[in-house]
Motif scaffolding. Sequence first.
Motif, mmCIF file in Angstrom:
data_model
loop_
_atom_site.group_PDB
_atom_site.id
_atom_site.type_symbol
_atom_site.label_atom_id
_atom_site.label_comp_id
_atom_site.label_asym_id
_atom_site.label_seq_id
_atom_site.Cartn_x
_atom_site.Cartn_y
_atom_site.Cartn_z
ATOM 1 N N UNK A 106 64.675 21.829 -5.724
ATOM 2 C CA UNK A 106 65.508 22.562 -6.665
ATOM 3 C C UNK A 106 65.843 21.829 -7.944
ATOM 4 N N UNK A 107 65.217 20.671 -8.192
ATOM 5 C CA UNK A 107 65.467 19.960 -9.440
ATOM 6 C C UNK A 107 64.928 20.757 -10.627
ATOM 7 N N UNK A 108 65.580 20.609 -11.761
ATOM 8 C CA UNK A 108 65.183 21.312 -12.987
ATOM 9 C C UNK A 108 63.897 20.695 -13.537
ATOM 10 N N UNK A 109 62.938 21.515 -13.970
ATOM 11 C CA UNK A 109 61.716 20.955 -14.571
ATOM 12 C C UNK A 109 62.011 20.342 -15.930
ATOM 13 N N UNK A 110 61.143 19.470 -16.421
ATOM 14 C CA UNK A 110 61.352 18.855 -17.738
ATOM 15 C C UNK A 110 61.445 19.901 -18.850
ATOM 16 N N UNK A 111 62.131 19.535 -19.923
ATOM 17 C CA UNK A 111 62.256 20.412 -21.082
ATOM 18 C C UNK A 111 61.012 20.397 -21.955
ATOM 19 N N UNK A 112 60.304 19.270 -21.964
ATOM 20 C CA UNK A 112 59.173 19.094 -22.878
ATOM 21 C C UNK A 112 58.067 18.306 -22.198
ATOM 22 N N UNK A 113 56.833 18.787 -22.337
ATOM 23 C CA UNK A 113 55.667 18.066 -21.817
ATOM 24 C C UNK A 113 54.645 17.907 -22.935
ATOM 25 N N UNK A 114 53.957 16.778 -22.918
ATOM 26 C CA UNK A 114 52.911 16.471 -23.901
ATOM 27 C C UNK A 114 51.554 16.557 -23.226
ATOM 28 N N UNK A 115 50.625 17.255 -23.868
ATOM 29 C CA UNK A 115 49.258 17.360 -23.374
ATOM 30 C C UNK A 115 48.291 16.944 -24.480
ATOM 31 N N UNK A 155 55.724 26.534 -13.217
ATOM 32 C CA UNK A 155 56.647 25.466 -12.832
ATOM 33 C C UNK A 155 57.929 25.478 -13.668
ATOM 34 N N UNK A 156 57.920 26.230 -14.782
ATOM 35 C CA UNK A 156 59.142 26.415 -15.561
ATOM 36 C C UNK A 156 59.406 25.382 -16.638
ATOM 37 N N UNK A 157 58.376 24.661 -17.096
ATOM 38 C CA UNK A 157 58.566 23.683 -18.175
ATOM 39 C C UNK A 157 58.813 24.432 -19.481
ATOM 40 N N UNK A 158 59.905 24.095 -20.174
ATOM 41 C CA UNK A 158 60.362 24.893 -21.307
ATOM 42 C C UNK A 158 59.488 24.856 -22.538
ATOM 43 N N UNK A 180 53.694 31.468 -22.181
ATOM 44 C CA UNK A 180 54.044 30.716 -23.380
ATOM 45 C C UNK A 180 53.688 31.483 -24.641
ATOM 46 N N UNK A 181 54.571 31.390 -25.617
ATOM 47 C CA UNK A 181 54.303 31.887 -26.961
ATOM 48 C C UNK A 181 54.105 30.679 -27.871
ATOM 49 N N UNK A 182 53.117 30.764 -28.756
ATOM 50 C CA UNK A 182 52.971 29.682 -29.737
ATOM 51 C C UNK A 182 54.122 29.780 -30.731
ATOM 52 N N UNK A 183 54.760 28.654 -30.998
ATOM 53 C CA UNK A 183 55.929 28.621 -31.874
ATOM 54 C C UNK A 183 55.702 27.619 -32.999
ATOM 55 N N UNK A 184 56.395 27.805 -34.100
ATOM 56 C CA UNK A 184 56.259 26.928 -35.259
ATOM 57 C C UNK A 184 57.380 25.897 -35.338
ATOM 58 N N UNK A 185 58.415 26.096 -34.540
ATOM 59 C CA UNK A 185 59.556 25.188 -34.557
ATOM 60 C C UNK A 185 59.828 24.724 -33.138
ATOM 61 N N UNK A 186 59.931 23.421 -32.954
ATOM 62 C CA UNK A 186 60.166 22.873 -31.624
ATOM 63 C C UNK A 186 61.528 23.295 -31.098
ATOM 64 N N UNK A 187 61.568 23.666 -29.815
ATOM 65 C CA UNK A 187 62.836 23.995 -29.172
ATOM 66 C C UNK A 187 63.665 22.743 -28.947
ATOM 67 N N UNK A 188 63.005 21.644 -28.616
ATOM 68 C CA UNK A 188 63.704 20.389 -28.331
ATOM 69 C C UNK A 188 64.151 19.687 -29.606
ATOM 70 N N UNK A 189 63.359 19.815 -30.680
ATOM 71 C CA UNK A 189 63.642 19.136 -31.946
ATOM 72 C C UNK A 189 63.545 20.134 -33.098
ATOM 73 N N UNK A 190 64.545 21.003 -33.249
ATOM 74 C CA UNK A 190 64.476 22.044 -34.283
ATOM 75 C C UNK A 190 64.422 21.510 -35.707
ATOM 76 N N UNK A 191 64.823 20.264 -35.946
ATOM 77 C CA UNK A 191 64.761 19.686 -37.290
ATOM 78 C C UNK A 191 63.355 19.180 -37.646
ATOM 79 N N UNK A 192 62.485 19.120 -36.662
ATOM 80 C CA UNK A 192 61.157 18.544 -36.871
ATOM 81 C C UNK A 192 60.252 19.487 -37.650
ATOM 82 N N UNK A 193 59.599 18.962 -38.683
ATOM 83 C CA UNK A 193 58.509 19.650 -39.378
ATOM 84 C C UNK A 193 57.230 19.306 -38.618
ATOM 85 N N UNK A 194 56.655 20.289 -37.919
ATOM 86 C CA UNK A 194 55.532 20.003 -37.027
ATOM 87 C C UNK A 194 54.306 19.453 -37.753
#
Length: 213
Positions: free
Chosen positions: A118-127, A144-147, A169-183
């Motif tokens: 029942x542990x929460x999955x990570x918020x961000x994964x890098x591939x 698995x529920x990775x955000x 998943x939807x492709x997004x232009x702004x990071x959920x974890x780092x909304x200030x980041x210019x991708x």
Amino acid sequence: METLTKTQAENYIILHPISWKTFTRMSEELNENSTKRLVYDRGYLQIMSPLMEHENNNWFIARIIFIMAEEWNLNIKSVGSLTLKRDDIQKGIEPDACFYLQNEPEVRKKQNIDLNQGDIPPDLAIEIYITNSSIDKLPIYAALGVGEIWRYNGKFLQFYGLNKETKNYDEIKQSLAFPLLDMTMIPQWLEQRLIIGETATLKQVRQWTREVI
């Protein structure tokens, strides 16, 4: 009959059919010290041995993430290539790197993460995928529920956010974890480090994060 497929460019091995029990045993035996990355879905097991380019990109992006978290006062917990798996759906994956940010307080004291408990999955994964994987990883991450997923192919970076309604998943232009980041900045920094070096580039990253506030 077990079939074997190998792609030399990225050192992928695909095995089928492989039982869930075999996958879980392999993930435990290889443990976190192995450089191998395992993916399991519906009887297919992929084993990937990352190339130097793969690992260097992974390390550098992770370092950028830590600088942003530090400069923007965001608590972060890195769990590296933690094996994410659930027995009930028989899906498992080992990201190149993964992090808790929004849910960091929930796992701060934990030294072991187990989605089966029942542990929460990570918020961000890098591939990192210099060569395309034979197994589509996004549906596994979604199950698995990775955000959020960041995918980098050596040239282009894409962000994906989990849609809780569609469970895709939807492709997004702004990071959920780092909304200030210019991708667009991360691919620029990845190129810059090959010209002026990693230390000098990371100094630029830190300067940029301070100026954004």
